[in-house]
Design an enzyme around this catalytic site. Structure first.
Site, mmCIF file in Angstrom:
data_model
loop_
_atom_site.group_PDB
_atom_site.id
_atom_site.type_symbol
_atom_site.label_atom_id
_atom_site.label_comp_id
_atom_site.label_asym_id
_atom_site.label_seq_id
_atom_site.Cartn_x
_atom_site.Cartn_y
_atom_site.Cartn_z
ATOM 1 N N ARG A 159 0.861 -1.181 0.000
ATOM 2 C CA ARG A 159 0.000 0.000 0.000
ATOM 3 C C ARG A 159 0.898 1.231 0.000
ATOM 4 O O ARG A 159 1.739 1.392 0.887
ATOM 5 C CB ARG A 159 -0.894 -0.050 1.237
ATOM 6 C CG ARG A 159 -1.910 1.028 1.266
ATOM 7 C CD ARG A 159 -2.881 0.954 2.458
ATOM 8 N NE ARG A 159 -3.477 2.277 2.494
ATOM 9 C CZ ARG A 159 -3.484 3.083 3.536
ATOM 10 N NH1 ARG A 159 -3.000 2.698 4.701
ATOM 11 N NH2 ARG A 159 -3.986 4.291 3.437
ATOM 12 N N HIS A 178 -2.791 10.843 1.271
ATOM 13 C CA HIS A 178 -2.370 10.531 2.643
ATOM 14 C C HIS A 178 -1.754 11.810 3.228
ATOM 15 O O HIS A 178 -0.578 11.877 3.530
ATOM 16 C CB HIS A 178 -1.383 9.359 2.640
ATOM 17 C CG HIS A 178 -1.230 8.660 3.962
ATOM 18 N ND1 HIS A 178 -1.300 7.279 4.102
ATOM 19 C CD2 HIS A 178 -0.972 9.128 5.200
ATOM 20 C CE1 HIS A 178 -1.088 6.948 5.369
ATOM 21 N NE2 HIS A 178 -0.876 8.054 6.060
ATOM 22 N N GLU A 185 -7.457 7.881 6.325
ATOM 23 C CA GLU A 185 -7.874 8.433 7.617
ATOM 24 C C GLU A 185 -8.406 9.857 7.517
ATOM 25 O O GLU A 185 -7.827 10.800 8.065
ATOM 26 C CB GLU A 185 -6.712 8.358 8.622
ATOM 27 C CG GLU A 185 -6.240 6.934 8.844
ATOM 28 C CD GLU A 185 -5.305 6.769 10.038
ATOM 29 O OE1 GLU A 185 -4.848 7.791 10.586
ATOM 30 O OE2 GLU A 185 -5.044 5.619 10.421
ATOM 31 N N ASN A 222 -7.867 0.966 9.446
ATOM 32 C CA ASN A 222 -6.574 1.259 10.075
ATOM 33 C C ASN A 222 -6.810 1.230 11.576
ATOM 34 O O ASN A 222 -7.630 2.015 12.084
ATOM 35 C CB ASN A 222 -6.098 2.671 9.730
ATOM 36 C CG ASN A 222 -5.677 2.835 8.284
ATOM 37 O OD1 ASN A 222 -5.850 1.937 7.477
ATOM 38 N ND2 ASN A 222 -5.132 3.998 7.963
ATOM 39 N N TYR A 275 -5.002 0.801 15.547
ATOM 40 C CA TYR A 275 -3.825 0.704 16.411
ATOM 41 C C TYR A 275 -4.179 0.344 17.843
ATOM 42 O O TYR A 275 -3.405 -0.287 18.547
ATOM 43 C CB TYR A 275 -3.042 2.023 16.371
ATOM 44 C CG TYR A 275 -2.397 2.216 15.023
ATOM 45 C CD1 TYR A 275 -1.127 1.718 14.775
ATOM 46 C CD2 TYR A 275 -3.082 2.814 13.965
ATOM 47 C CE1 TYR A 275 -0.543 1.824 13.519
ATOM 48 C CE2 TYR A 275 -2.509 2.929 12.710
ATOM 49 C CZ TYR A 275 -1.234 2.436 12.494
ATOM 50 O OH TYR A 275 -0.668 2.531 11.254
ATOM 51 N N GLU A 292 -4.035 -0.767 7.808
ATOM 52 C CA GLU A 292 -2.893 -0.413 8.672
ATOM 53 C C GLU A 292 -3.086 -1.048 10.032
ATOM 54 O O GLU A 292 -4.194 -1.042 10.568
ATOM 55 C CB GLU A 292 -2.777 1.109 8.912
ATOM 56 C CG GLU A 292 -2.191 1.893 7.782
ATOM 57 C CD GLU A 292 -2.056 3.381 8.094
ATOM 58 O OE1 GLU A 292 -1.923 3.758 9.285
ATOM 59 O OE2 GLU A 292 -2.096 4.164 7.140
HETATM 60 C C1 FCB Z 1 -1.769 6.355 11.120
HETATM 61 C C2 FCB Z 1 -1.323 7.008 9.837
HETATM 62 C C3 FCB Z 1 0.031 6.597 9.378
HETATM 63 C C4 FCB Z 1 0.998 6.409 10.525
HETATM 64 C C5 FCB Z 1 0.396 5.573 11.617
HETATM 65 C C6 FCB Z 1 1.308 5.325 12.778
HETATM 66 O O1 FCB Z 1 -2.724 7.150 11.763
HETATM 67 O O2 FCB Z 1 -2.241 6.732 8.802
HETATM 68 O O3 FCB Z 1 0.480 7.539 8.448
HETATM 69 O O4 FCB Z 1 1.461 7.617 10.968
HETATM 70 O O5 FCB Z 1 -0.777 6.161 12.074
#
Ligand code: FCB
Length: 452
Positions: free
Chosen positions: A77, A121, A166, A293, A295, A353
């Protein structure tokens, strides 16, 4: 230990963004972006770091793509820099910019790596910020024109597209919180920006589909986190649902259904932003897949002082965190996938992501023994497997990220890569997590401890 075996055609890739890796910020006719301007402004980025050189992917793409291939990855990607292709965001096209992405795409295909391309992005042409940035509705049309240009040039070989990366993060962090470019703190403008981006998303998706080069699938990569209430009170649970609607659904419901979710404590979005007749016809352009995405999770409480969404984010407390301070909460991924799969039952899902920041550097033996990242990935990818066992149609996983890179306001100190990057010499070292991910990509078999 359980073993989950992923389907043979599952995509195993990494994700990256133009500004975070390319460097060459003013080469070959590229225009200035808001991130160039922001990072060149003293005090905005930790340690005064900039993306001027970053990982020098602009010159080293062939080596990096060869390394991806050595690791057995079958998808990548990437994102395109709008000002590299259209230096002032509209009108004149910079052929040298397009040539660069054509070379990258050809190199990926040569190595049997499927290119997944994000149009945007976060590196808005500064010239468009100068006429008001995303709060200016005209940008939706400029974005559509840009999408048409790249579809025309790359669309014969690029078949999988994402309109935005995002959208919530760059509108809210850029225009409301001011911690990302362009660094504005303007609540009304920020919400206008979200509306322009929703229109832009619909128009760009149509432009891709109407191109002579028909895409196979178009989506967006949304920032998502399951939202948990701090307590079980009715107020906190209602706040958590409002935050889910605002954070996770603000750009998904409009494109799929032509309507905004209900997230305000009182009234609706139309009370806050000028929505014009015909806007929803432009906005609605149902996606072919949903990119997640993810985390971590979000924990929130009801906040009576916030008269808009009525939510305060709180820390879960006492938890395992990455070097960035983000809570490591693996079940977030299966929970989010299953919620999206339930709300949008017929759409394939890709994890566009997921990853973690740990600062491990080469040891005396030259190896980067980042076992915390291996543990993180094993647990999170295990949750992808669990969601699939529960029926979710997940078709690929893009790990954030390949090489350590420029992590926005944090500069180079947060390292998310499975390949270590020495930013002084541009030397790359595959971390232990990179070798681990390579074995997974080749075998499709993941050993993990299912949560009790
Ligand atoms: C996301 C972003 C990516 C990167 C990660 C850690 O929010 O899309 O660019 O910075 O976090």
């Amino acid at each position: 230990m359980a073993t989950y075996t992923f389907p043979k055609d599952f995509l195993w890739g990494t994700a990256s963004a133009s500004y975070q890796i390319e460097g060459a910020w003013n080469e070959d006719g590229k225009g200035e972006s808001v991130w160039d301007r922001f990072s060149h402004t003293p005090g905005k980025i930790k340690m005064g770091d900039t993306g001027d050189a970053a990982c020098d992917f602009y010159h080293r793409y062939a080596g990096d793509i060869a390394l991806m291939s050595d690791l057995g990855l079958n998808a990548a990607r990437i994102s395109l820099s709008w000002p590299r292709i259209m230096p002032s965001g509209k009108g004149q096209v910079n052929q040298q910019g397009l040539d660069f992405y054509n070379r990258v795409v050809d190199e990926l295909l040569k190595r049997n790596i499927q290119p997944w391309v994000t149009l945007y992005h976060w590196d808005l042409p500064q010239a468009l910020e100068d006429i008001g940035g995303w709060p200016n509705r005209d940008l939706a049309e400029y974005f559509r024109d840009y999408a048409a240009v790249v579809a025309d040039s790359l669309g014969d070989r690029v078949k999988h597209w994402m309109a935005f990366n995002e959208p919530w993060i760059f509108t809210i962090l850029g225009y409301l919180m001011g911690i990302h470019a362009p660094g504005r703190r303007e609540p009304v403008a920020a919400m206008k920006a979200t509306h322009t981006v929703n229109i832009a998303q619909g128009l760009a998706i149509r432009a891709l589909r109407e191109s002579r080069n028909k895409p196979a699938a178009v989506g967006t990569a949304f920032s998502m986190s399951p939202v948990h209430p701090r307590t079980d009170s009715r107020e906190d649970r209602a706040a958590a649902e409002r935050w889910h609607q605002f954070y996770n659904m603000w750009f998904l419901d409009p494109v799929m259904r032509g309507e905004y979710p209900q997230a305000y404590v009182q009234g609706s979005f139309a009370d806050h932003v000028d929505i014009r007749p015909g806007d929803f016809d432009k906005i609605k352009a149902p996606l072919d897949f949903i990119g997640i995405n993810l985390y971590t999770r979000a924990v929130v409480a009801h906040d009576p002082n916030d008269h808009n969404i009525g939510v305060a984010q709180v820390r879960a407390g006492g938890e395992e965190v990455t070097d960035f301070g983000w809570e490591v909460y693996p079940p977030a991924l299966s929970e989010m996938i299953l919620r999206v799969a339930k709300d949008y039952p017929d759409l394939p899902i890709y994890v566009t992501e997921n990853g973690c920041s740990y600062g491990d550097a080469p040891g005396p033996d030259g190896k980067v023994n980042d076992q915390r990242r291996v543990s993180f990935l094993r647990r999170f990818i295990g949750e992808v497997g669990r969601a699939m066992q529960a029926g979710a149609d997940v078709r690929g996983y893009f790990l954030w990220t390949f090489t350590d890179n420029f992590e926005w306001a944090e500069g180079f100190r947060q390292r998310f890569g499975i390949v270590y990057c020495d930013f002084d010499t541009q030397r790359r070292v595959v971390k232990e997590s990179g070798h681990w991910y390579s074995r997974l990509a080749r075998s499709g078999a993941l050993d993990f401890d299912p949560p009790a």
